[in-house]
Design an enzyme around this catalytic site. Structure first.
Site, PDB file in Angstrom:
ATOM      1  N   LYS A  74       0.841  -1.199   0.000  1.00 56.61           N
ATOM      2  CA  LYS A  74       0.000   0.000   0.000  1.00 56.61           C
ATOM      3  C   LYS A  74       0.877   1.249   0.000  1.00 56.61           C
ATOM      4  CE  LYS A  74      -3.903   0.159   2.244  1.00 56.61           C
ATOM      5  NZ  LYS A  74      -5.005   0.079   1.287  1.00 56.61           N
ATOM      6  N   THR A 104       0.418   3.993   1.485  1.00 55.40           N
ATOM      7  CA  THR A 104       0.539   4.586   2.828  1.00 55.40           C
ATOM      8  C   THR A 104       1.855   4.169   3.469  1.00 55.40           C
ATOM      9  OG1 THR A 104      -1.856   4.603   3.108  1.00 55.40           O
ATOM     10  CG2 THR A 104      -0.540   4.715   5.118  1.00 55.40           C
ATOM     11  N   ALA A 162       4.498   2.693   1.712  1.00 57.00           N
ATOM     12  CA  ALA A 162       5.588   3.021   0.787  1.00 57.00           C
ATOM     13  C   ALA A 162       6.055   4.464   0.976  1.00 57.00           C
ATOM     14  CB  ALA A 162       5.144   2.788  -0.652  1.00 57.00           C
ATOM     15  N   ARG A 163       5.122   5.375   1.228  1.00 57.09           N
ATOM     16  CA  ARG A 163       5.465   6.790   1.409  1.00 57.09           C
ATOM     17  C   ARG A 163       6.204   7.046   2.715  1.00 57.09           C
ATOM     18  NH1 ARG A 163       0.772   9.952  -1.719  1.00 57.09           N
ATOM     19  NH2 ARG A 163       0.252   8.243  -3.127  1.00 57.09           N
ATOM     20  N   THR A 186       2.464 -15.124   4.038  1.00 63.23           N
ATOM     21  CA  THR A 186       3.574 -14.558   4.791  1.00 63.23           C
ATOM     22  C   THR A 186       3.955 -13.235   4.141  1.00 63.23           C
ATOM     23  OG1 THR A 186       4.371 -16.711   5.534  1.00 63.23           O
ATOM     24  CG2 THR A 186       5.965 -14.907   5.531  1.00 63.23           C
ATOM     25  N   GLU A 216       6.471  -9.750   4.112  1.00 66.63           N
ATOM     26  CA  GLU A 216       7.772  -9.213   4.515  1.00 66.63           C
ATOM     27  C   GLU A 216       7.711  -7.701   4.451  1.00 66.63           C
ATOM     28  OE1 GLU A 216      11.664  -7.626   3.099  1.00 66.63           O
ATOM     29  OE2 GLU A 216      11.430  -9.561   2.088  1.00 66.63           O
ATOM     30  N   TYR A 232       0.090 -25.424  -8.156  1.00 62.45           N
ATOM     31  CA  TYR A 232       0.930 -25.448  -6.954  1.00 62.45           C
ATOM     32  C   TYR A 232       0.601 -26.688  -6.115  1.00 62.45           C
ATOM     33  CZ  TYR A 232       3.627 -23.478  -3.095  1.00 62.45           C
ATOM     34  OH  TYR A 232       4.566 -23.261  -2.116  1.00 62.45           O
TER      35      TYR A 232
END
Length: 188
Positions: free
Chosen positions: A111, A113, A115-116, A135, A137, A170
């Site tokens: 998002k 939010t 990243a900024r 999961t 990170e 998968y």
């Protein structure tokens, strides 16, 4: 292959339990308090971070090796938020459990939010017929501590439906992260 809309996401959640728990709308407030949005958006689903984290640490002076990962690299944290040290990272998992159809592939993006604020969220694609908790990170790229909020939005999942079904999913190949629960560390 085309991206899927909110209408498709709602239908798949209802008919196939693709996302559980599922929020059919985009939530921006909980109990009158602002939150980082989560739930169904126009062409994606904003996932939430659960309240269990593994914060990277070097207190045991171990080496990071994806083929022979040492759990001593992390400290477990449980709570309403997690503080990630400067230039470090943490692992977490989603609140939501996913069941991906055989003809669908997802891409997940952090998002804006976060990243900024210099926080990068990384998630690999959810492959056809994969299921489990995701999961997450979180990389803190800043020289300051960074806060991640549990039970609020952290990333957006985009769903792509193929024109034809894959030959091997998968599940078919026995993927090593199939059905994962909790915060899952690297497996070799």
């Amino acid at each position: 292959m085309s991206i899927k809309s909110d209408k498709w996401i709602r239908r798949m959640a209802a008919e196939y339990d693709m996302i559980s728990p599922f929020e059919p709308d985009l939530v921006r407030q909980v109990n009158g308090e602002k939150v980082i949005s989560f739930g169904t958006s126009s062409y994606g689903y904003d996932i939430r971070c659960a309240d269990e984290f593994k914060v990277f640490t070097n207190i045991n002076s171990t080496m990071v090796d994806p083929k022979n990962f040492d759990e001593k690299c992390f400290v477990d944290v449980k709570g309403e938020y997690c503080i990630i040290p400067p230039n470090s990272f943490a692992l977490a998992r989603t609140v939501e459990y996913f069941r991906i159809p055989r003809n669908v592939l997802t891409v997940c993006l952090g998002k804006s939010t976060y990243a900024r604020c210099g926080i990068v969220v990384n998630v690999t694609p959810f492959e056809p017929e994969w299921e489990g908790y995701v999961t997450l990170e979180f990389s803190n790229t800043t020289p300051l501590p960074a806060k991640i909020y549990a039970n609020e939005g952290v990333a957006q999942v985009l769903f792509f439906e193929s024109d034809e079904v894959c030959e091997v999913s998968y599940r078919d190949r026995g993927g090593k992260y199939m059905g994962q629960v909790g915060v899952t560390l690297p497996r070799s």
